[in-house]
Design a protein around this motif. Structure first.
Motif, mmCIF file in Angstrom:
data_model
loop_
_atom_site.group_PDB
_atom_site.id
_atom_site.type_symbol
_atom_site.label_atom_id
_atom_site.label_comp_id
_atom_site.label_asym_id
_atom_site.label_seq_id
_atom_site.Cartn_x
_atom_site.Cartn_y
_atom_site.Cartn_z
ATOM 1 N N GLU A 132 -0.680 -0.194 -2.976
ATOM 2 C CA GLU A 132 -2.128 -0.101 -3.159
ATOM 3 C C GLU A 132 -2.744 -1.492 -3.153
ATOM 4 O OE1 GLU A 132 -5.418 2.025 -6.122
ATOM 5 O OE2 GLU A 132 -3.284 2.056 -6.639
ATOM 6 N N ALA A 133 -3.722 -1.700 -2.290
ATOM 7 C CA ALA A 133 -4.416 -2.984 -2.167
ATOM 8 C C ALA A 133 -3.410 -4.070 -1.778
ATOM 9 C CB ALA A 133 -5.165 -3.310 -3.447
ATOM 10 N N SER A 134 -3.377 -5.187 -2.513
ATOM 11 C CA SER A 134 -2.536 -6.324 -2.153
ATOM 12 C C SER A 134 -1.238 -6.311 -2.953
ATOM 13 C CB SER A 134 -3.288 -7.629 -2.417
ATOM 14 O OG SER A 134 -4.457 -7.695 -1.640
ATOM 15 N N GLU A 154 2.184 -4.739 -7.189
ATOM 16 C CA GLU A 154 0.755 -4.981 -6.961
ATOM 17 C C GLU A 154 0.426 -6.415 -7.363
ATOM 18 O OE1 GLU A 154 -1.436 -1.975 -8.987
ATOM 19 O OE2 GLU A 154 -0.721 -0.364 -7.685
ATOM 20 N N LYS A 155 -0.463 -7.032 -6.586
ATOM 21 C CA LYS A 155 -0.725 -8.474 -6.695
ATOM 22 C C LYS A 155 0.618 -9.192 -6.532
ATOM 23 C CE LYS A 155 -3.293 -8.336 -10.520
ATOM 24 N NZ LYS A 155 -4.267 -8.759 -11.558
ATOM 25 N N TRP A 173 0.076 -8.560 1.408
ATOM 26 C CA TRP A 173 -1.275 -9.071 1.283
ATOM 27 C C TRP A 173 -1.828 -9.230 2.699
ATOM 28 C CZ3 TRP A 173 -4.103 -11.684 -2.877
ATOM 29 C CH2 TRP A 173 -3.547 -11.455 -4.141
ATOM 30 N N GLU A 174 -3.131 -9.055 2.878
ATOM 31 C CA GLU A 174 -3.686 -9.137 4.227
ATOM 32 C C GLU A 174 -3.463 -10.494 4.876
ATOM 33 O OE1 GLU A 174 -7.750 -7.838 4.177
ATOM 34 O OE2 GLU A 174 -7.188 -5.716 4.247
#
Length: 217
Positions: A132-134, A154-155, A173-174
């Motif tokens: 989820e996300a980065s 995450e992170k 991460w993008e």
């Protein structure tokens, strides 16, 4: 447990940016030179600098006996410290001509932990794509069960199991892939699997397992 002098990430009281174990263009075409330069020289270097700054803030807080910002600084240490560690491992988690077969002891451990090598690889890829996300996909050795586990991080610092030793990590991460793959994280992860350095993961697994065995004697 840390692996080899090739991953020197701390020296003379400071965290340092380690050298890459290959040239900037060595992972082409699956990991492009421009992304690797920015990722290593800018992003990873930024985590190192911010980690050292946070450690200095803690030294100053102890000196002044002023802990008014301890929560924020502690978060800076966790975030940037974990980012530094994971990126240092990430560079070694890939190699030119990676993927393919892995050492026999790694195959055996994966079969014991996940039922099959294919099952382990497919779970790792699926978990990494679904972060989820980065964050990160992490293959790790879990010392309580003495087996491997696959984690979504995450992170840089969230959702771990205390005490695990990361063996192989994939950055989602993008900034890790966006120049080449844009929003196609799945394609990046699939190509990472073709760069995966299973010899490195096997070495870390043996070191982690040996350290645990020695500690129980």
């Amino acid at each position: 447990m840390w692996h080899s002098s090739e991953m020197k990430a701390y020296e003379n009281g400071d965290y340092i940016l380690p050298d890459l174990p290959y040239d900037y263009d060595a992972l082409e075409p699956m990991y492009d030179e421009q992304t690797l330069r920015i990722h290593h020289d800018k992003h990873h270097a930024g985590y190192v600098n911010k980690l050292n700054a946070a450690v200095s803030k803690l030294e100053q807080a102890r000196k002044n006996k002023d802990y008014g910002s301890i929560q924020a600084v502690s978060n800076e240490v966790a975030f940037n410290g974990s980012g530094h560690v994971l990126h240092t491992l990430f560079w070694h988690s890939m190699k030119p001509g990676g993927g393919g077969d892995m050492p026999p002891e790694m195959k055996s451990a994966m079969e014991q932990s996940f039922g099959s090598v294919d099952g382990a690889k497919s779970q790792f890829a699926a978990a990494t794509k679904a972060v989820e996300a980065s964050g990160w996909g992490v293959l790790a050795y879990e010392p309580v069960s003495q087996r491997m586990v696959i984690l979504q991080c995450e992170k840089h610092q969230n959702l771990t199991i205390w005490g695990v030793t990361p063996l192989l990590v994939c950055d989602v991460w993008e900034h890790a892939y966006y120049l080449k793959y844009q929003n196609n994280r799945a394609e990046w992860v699939d190509n990472f699997m073709d760069l995966a350095n299973w010899e490195f993961a096997a070495e870390r697994f043996e070191e982690a397992r040996s350290a645990m065995t020695a500690g129980r004697k």
